[in-house]
Write a protein that holds these residues in place. Structure first.
Motif, PDB file in Angstrom:
ATOM      1  N   HIS A  10       0.837  -1.207   0.000  1.00 33.75           N
ATOM      2  CA  HIS A  10       0.000   0.000   0.000  1.00 33.75           C
ATOM      3  C   HIS A  10       0.879   1.268   0.000  1.00 33.75           C
ATOM      4  N   HIS A  11       1.872   1.276   0.892  1.00 31.52           N
ATOM      5  CA  HIS A  11       2.737   2.455   0.972  1.00 31.52           C
ATOM      6  C   HIS A  11       3.564   2.644  -0.300  1.00 31.52           C
ATOM      7  N   LEU A  12       4.058   1.527  -0.855  1.00 31.23           N
ATOM      8  CA  LEU A  12       4.872   1.662  -2.078  1.00 31.23           C
ATOM      9  C   LEU A  12       4.028   2.239  -3.225  1.00 31.23           C
ATOM     10  N   GLY A  16       4.469   5.752  -5.241  1.00 33.47           N
ATOM     11  CA  GLY A  16       4.499   5.726  -6.706  1.00 33.47           C
ATOM     12  C   GLY A  16       3.515   6.730  -7.283  1.00 33.47           C
ATOM     13  N   LEU A  17       2.314   6.754  -6.716  1.00 32.75           N
ATOM     14  CA  LEU A  17       1.297   7.702  -7.195  1.00 32.75           C
ATOM     15  C   LEU A  17       1.772   9.141  -7.013  1.00 32.75           C
ATOM     16  N   ALA A  18       2.335   9.427  -5.842  1.00 38.22           N
ATOM     17  CA  ALA A  18       2.803  10.794  -5.567  1.00 38.22           C
ATOM     18  C   ALA A  18       3.907  11.177  -6.557  1.00 38.22           C
ATOM     19  N   ILE A  55      -4.000   0.713  -6.123  1.00 29.27           N
ATOM     20  CA  ILE A  55      -4.247   1.193  -4.742  1.00 29.27           C
ATOM     21  C   ILE A  55      -5.701   0.918  -4.354  1.00 29.27           C
ATOM     22  N   LEU A  56      -6.586   0.984  -5.344  1.00 30.97           N
ATOM     23  CA  LEU A  56      -7.998   0.697  -5.062  1.00 30.97           C
ATOM     24  C   LEU A  56      -8.142  -0.756  -4.606  1.00 30.97           C
ATOM     25  N   VAL A  57      -7.503  -1.663  -5.345  1.00 30.43           N
ATOM     26  CA  VAL A  57      -7.604  -3.090  -5.009  1.00 30.43           C
ATOM     27  C   VAL A  57      -6.917  -3.370  -3.668  1.00 30.43           C
ATOM     28  N   ALA A  67      -5.561  -6.505   9.585  1.00 30.27           N
ATOM     29  CA  ALA A  67      -5.616  -7.006  10.962  1.00 30.27           C
ATOM     30  C   ALA A  67      -6.859  -6.543  11.719  1.00 30.27           C
ATOM     31  N   LYS A  68      -7.392  -5.343  11.370  1.00 31.54           N
ATOM     32  CA  LYS A  68      -8.482  -4.784  12.191  1.00 31.54           C
ATOM     33  C   LYS A  68      -9.884  -5.229  11.774  1.00 31.54           C
ATOM     34  N   GLY A  69     -10.051  -5.662  10.535  1.00 37.16           N
ATOM     35  CA  GLY A  69     -11.369  -6.075  10.053  1.00 37.16           C
ATOM     36  C   GLY A  69     -12.166  -4.906   9.501  1.00 37.16           C
ATOM     37  N   VAL A 133      -5.886  17.904  -3.424  1.00 36.92           N
ATOM     38  CA  VAL A 133      -6.897  16.996  -2.865  1.00 36.92           C
ATOM     39  C   VAL A 133      -6.222  15.668  -2.485  1.00 36.92           C
ATOM     40  N   PHE A 134      -5.270  15.231  -3.304  1.00 37.52           N
ATOM     41  CA  PHE A 134      -4.514  14.003  -3.024  1.00 37.52           C
ATOM     42  C   PHE A 134      -3.838  14.096  -1.652  1.00 37.52           C
ATOM     43  N   ALA A 135      -3.344  15.298  -1.319  1.00 36.04           N
ATOM     44  CA  ALA A 135      -2.640  15.494  -0.045  1.00 36.04           C
ATOM     45  C   ALA A 135      -3.577  15.300   1.153  1.00 36.04           C
ATOM     46  N   LEU A 136      -4.900  15.435   0.915  1.00 34.22           N
ATOM     47  CA  LEU A 136      -5.839  15.220   2.024  1.00 34.22           C
ATOM     48  C   LEU A 136      -5.935  13.742   2.393  1.00 34.22           C
ATOM     49  N   ILE A 137      -5.637  12.860   1.420  1.00 30.07           N
ATOM     50  CA  ILE A 137      -5.850  11.420   1.635  1.00 30.07           C
ATOM     51  C   ILE A 137      -5.006  10.883   2.805  1.00 30.07           C
ATOM     52  N   PRO A 138      -3.677  11.148   2.844  1.00 28.94           N
ATOM     53  CA  PRO A 138      -2.921  10.643   4.001  1.00 28.94           C
ATOM     54  C   PRO A 138      -3.341  11.267   5.324  1.00 28.94           C
ATOM     55  N   MET A 144      -7.909   7.830  10.487  1.00 30.07           N
ATOM     56  CA  MET A 144      -8.690   6.578  10.572  1.00 30.07           C
ATOM     57  C   MET A 144      -7.867   5.452  11.195  1.00 30.07           C
ATOM     58  N   ALA A 145      -6.542   5.436  10.913  1.00 26.88           N
ATOM     59  CA  ALA A 145      -5.687   4.379  11.460  1.00 26.88           C
ATOM     60  C   ALA A 145      -5.638   4.456  12.982  1.00 26.88           C
ATOM     61  N   ARG A 146      -5.941   5.651  13.531  1.00 21.93           N
ATOM     62  CA  ARG A 146      -5.926   5.815  14.985  1.00 21.93           C
ATOM     63  C   ARG A 146      -7.324   5.826  15.583  1.00 21.93           C
ATOM     64  N   GLY A 147      -8.298   5.426  14.792  1.00 24.76           N
ATOM     65  CA  GLY A 147      -9.667   5.312  15.297  1.00 24.76           C
ATOM     66  C   GLY A 147     -10.393   6.640  15.397  1.00 24.76           C
TER      67      GLY A 147
HETATM   68  C1  HEM Z   1      -9.536   3.241  -2.293  1.00 26.37           C
HETATM   69  C2  HEM Z   1      -8.365   3.483  -1.903  1.00 26.37           C
HETATM   70  C3  HEM Z   1      -7.818   3.179  -0.534  1.00 26.37           C
HETATM   71  C4  HEM Z   1      -8.281   2.367   0.487  1.00 26.37           C
HETATM   72  C5  HEM Z   1      -9.545   1.540   0.505  1.00 26.37           C
HETATM   73  C6  HEM Z   1      -7.332   2.453   1.570  1.00 26.37           C
HETATM   74  C7  HEM Z   1      -7.391   1.761   2.761  1.00 26.37           C
HETATM   75  C8  HEM Z   1      -6.468   1.812   3.780  1.00 26.37           C
HETATM   76  C9  HEM Z   1      -6.447   0.986   4.956  1.00 26.37           C
HETATM   77  C10 HEM Z   1      -7.471  -0.081   5.292  1.00 26.37           C
HETATM   78  C11 HEM Z   1      -5.391   1.364   5.728  1.00 26.37           C
HETATM   79  C12 HEM Z   1      -4.964   0.764   7.076  1.00 26.37           C
HETATM   80  C13 HEM Z   1      -5.189   1.720   8.227  1.00 26.37           C
HETATM   81  C14 HEM Z   1      -4.825   1.079   9.543  1.00 26.37           C
HETATM   82  O1  HEM Z   1      -3.644   0.856   9.810  1.00 26.37           O
HETATM   83  O2  HEM Z   1      -5.756   0.814  10.318  1.00 26.37           O
HETATM   84  C15 HEM Z   1      -4.718   2.445   5.019  1.00 26.37           C
HETATM   85  C16 HEM Z   1      -3.592   3.123   5.475  1.00 26.37           C
HETATM   86  C17 HEM Z   1      -3.006   4.167   4.851  1.00 26.37           C
HETATM   87  N1  HEM Z   1      -3.358   4.697   3.631  1.00 26.37           N
HETATM   88 FE1  HEM Z   1      -4.798   3.972   2.378  1.00 26.37          FE
HETATM   89  N2  HEM Z   1      -6.327   3.334   1.203  1.00 26.37           N
HETATM   90  C18 HEM Z   1      -6.597   3.793  -0.073  1.00 26.37           C
HETATM   91  C19 HEM Z   1      -5.868   4.712  -0.785  1.00 26.37           C
HETATM   92  C20 HEM Z   1      -4.843   5.470  -0.266  1.00 26.37           C
HETATM   93  C21 HEM Z   1      -4.187   6.551  -0.957  1.00 26.37           C
HETATM   94  C22 HEM Z   1      -4.475   6.991  -2.374  1.00 26.37           C
HETATM   95  C23 HEM Z   1      -3.284   7.073  -0.084  1.00 26.37           C
HETATM   96  C24 HEM Z   1      -2.350   8.240  -0.224  1.00 26.37           C
HETATM   97  C25 HEM Z   1      -2.541   9.268  -0.929  1.00 26.37           C
HETATM   98  C26 HEM Z   1      -3.340   6.304   1.134  1.00 26.37           C
HETATM   99  C27 HEM Z   1      -2.559   6.542   2.235  1.00 26.37           C
HETATM  100  C28 HEM Z   1      -2.528   5.752   3.358  1.00 26.37           C
HETATM  101  C29 HEM Z   1      -1.594   5.935   4.460  1.00 26.37           C
HETATM  102  C30 HEM Z   1      -0.506   7.011   4.566  1.00 26.37           C
HETATM  103  C31 HEM Z   1      -1.901   4.930   5.404  1.00 26.37           C
HETATM  104  C32 HEM Z   1      -1.192   4.705   6.741  1.00 26.37           C
HETATM  105  C33 HEM Z   1      -1.930   5.460   7.834  1.00 26.37           C
HETATM  106  C34 HEM Z   1      -1.239   5.276   9.175  1.00 26.37           C
HETATM  107  O3  HEM Z   1      -0.919   4.141   9.548  1.00 26.37           O
HETATM  108  O4  HEM Z   1      -1.035   6.295   9.867  1.00 26.37           O
HETATM  109  N3  HEM Z   1      -4.300   5.340   0.979  1.00 26.37           N
HETATM  110  N4  HEM Z   1      -5.388   2.700   3.833  1.00 26.37           N
END
Ligand code: HEM
Length: 153
Positions: A10-12, A16-18, A55-57, A67-69, A133-138, A144-147
């Motif tokens: 996911h991170h890689l 790549g997208l950035a 990234i979608l898949v 791990a969290k479900g 807008v992409f920058a809002l995603i992280p 969300m990762a922290r609840g």
């Molecule tokens: C449909 C697309 C995406 C889905 C469904 C998705 C889903 C997820 C999930 C389930 C996690 C795990 C969070 C956790 O540890 O509980 C995660 C983490 C993360 N995602 Fe995505 N993601 C998507 C796209 C993206 C994109 C496009 C980016 C960046 C621009 C991104 C950035 C991140 C980052 C930085 C984390 C780590 C967060 C952290 O641990 O602090 N994701 N994502």
């Protein structure tokens, strides 16, 4: 182990997208436009399409098999904020992708093809909005990762 592998991939893909978005922004300049740049833009945009699909898949595989479900994410506002931002980025990328594809056709027909510079400027502005807008995603992802945002019903 599955969760770790998914997180790594996911991170890689995210990096790549950035990188691809930054490269497209650097190339999409009226002053620097040339037939080789048009060709490069075509390559980067194809990579962008594949990485977006990946990234979608991988993202949704993380939601279901991480791990969290799924409940942790599907009931979290920040998760849906992230998905909404991702969708907006996708919508904003439609026009640049269509125009870059049309330019590739132009280039095939005429090796000296140059896109209208006004159009290049317009697509550059769109790309800039897309990157912001992409920058809002992280930001949503970290929340969300922290609840944070959990409890959306
Ligand atoms: C449909 C697309 C995406 C889905 C469904 C998705 C889903 C997820 C999930 C389930 C996690 C795990 C969070 C956790 O540890 O509980 C995660 C983490 C993360 N995602 Fe995505 N993601 C998507 C796209 C993206 C994109 C496009 C980016 C960046 C621009 C991104 C950035 C991140 C980052 C930085 C984390 C780590 C967060 C952290 O641990 O602090 N994701 N994502």
């Amino acid at each position: 182990m599955t969760d770790l592998l998914l997180a790594i991939v996911h991170h890689l893909i995210v990096f790549g997208l950035a990188a691809v978005l930054a490269a497209e922004l650097a190339l999409m300049r009226p002053a620097a436009m040339s037939p080789p740049t048009v060709k490069l833009l075509g390559r980067f945009d194809a990579a962008y399409g594949m990485l977006s699909l990946a990234i979608l898949v991988v993202g949704f595989v993380r939601v279901w098999y991480g791990a969290k479900g799924p409940d942790v994410y599907l009931h979290n506002h920040a998760f849906w904020g992230k998905i909404a931002a991702f969708a907006v980025v996708g919508l904003l990328s439609i026009q640049p992708t269509l125009r870059i594809a049309a330019w590739q056709k132009g280039l095939k027909a005429d090796a000296a093809f140059m896109p209208p510079l006004q159009e290049v400027g317009k697509l550059r502005r769109l790309l800039l909005i897309e990157i912001h807008v992409f920058a809002l995603i992280p930001i949503f992802a970290a929340a969300m990762a922290r609840g944070i945002g959990y409890g959306a019903g």
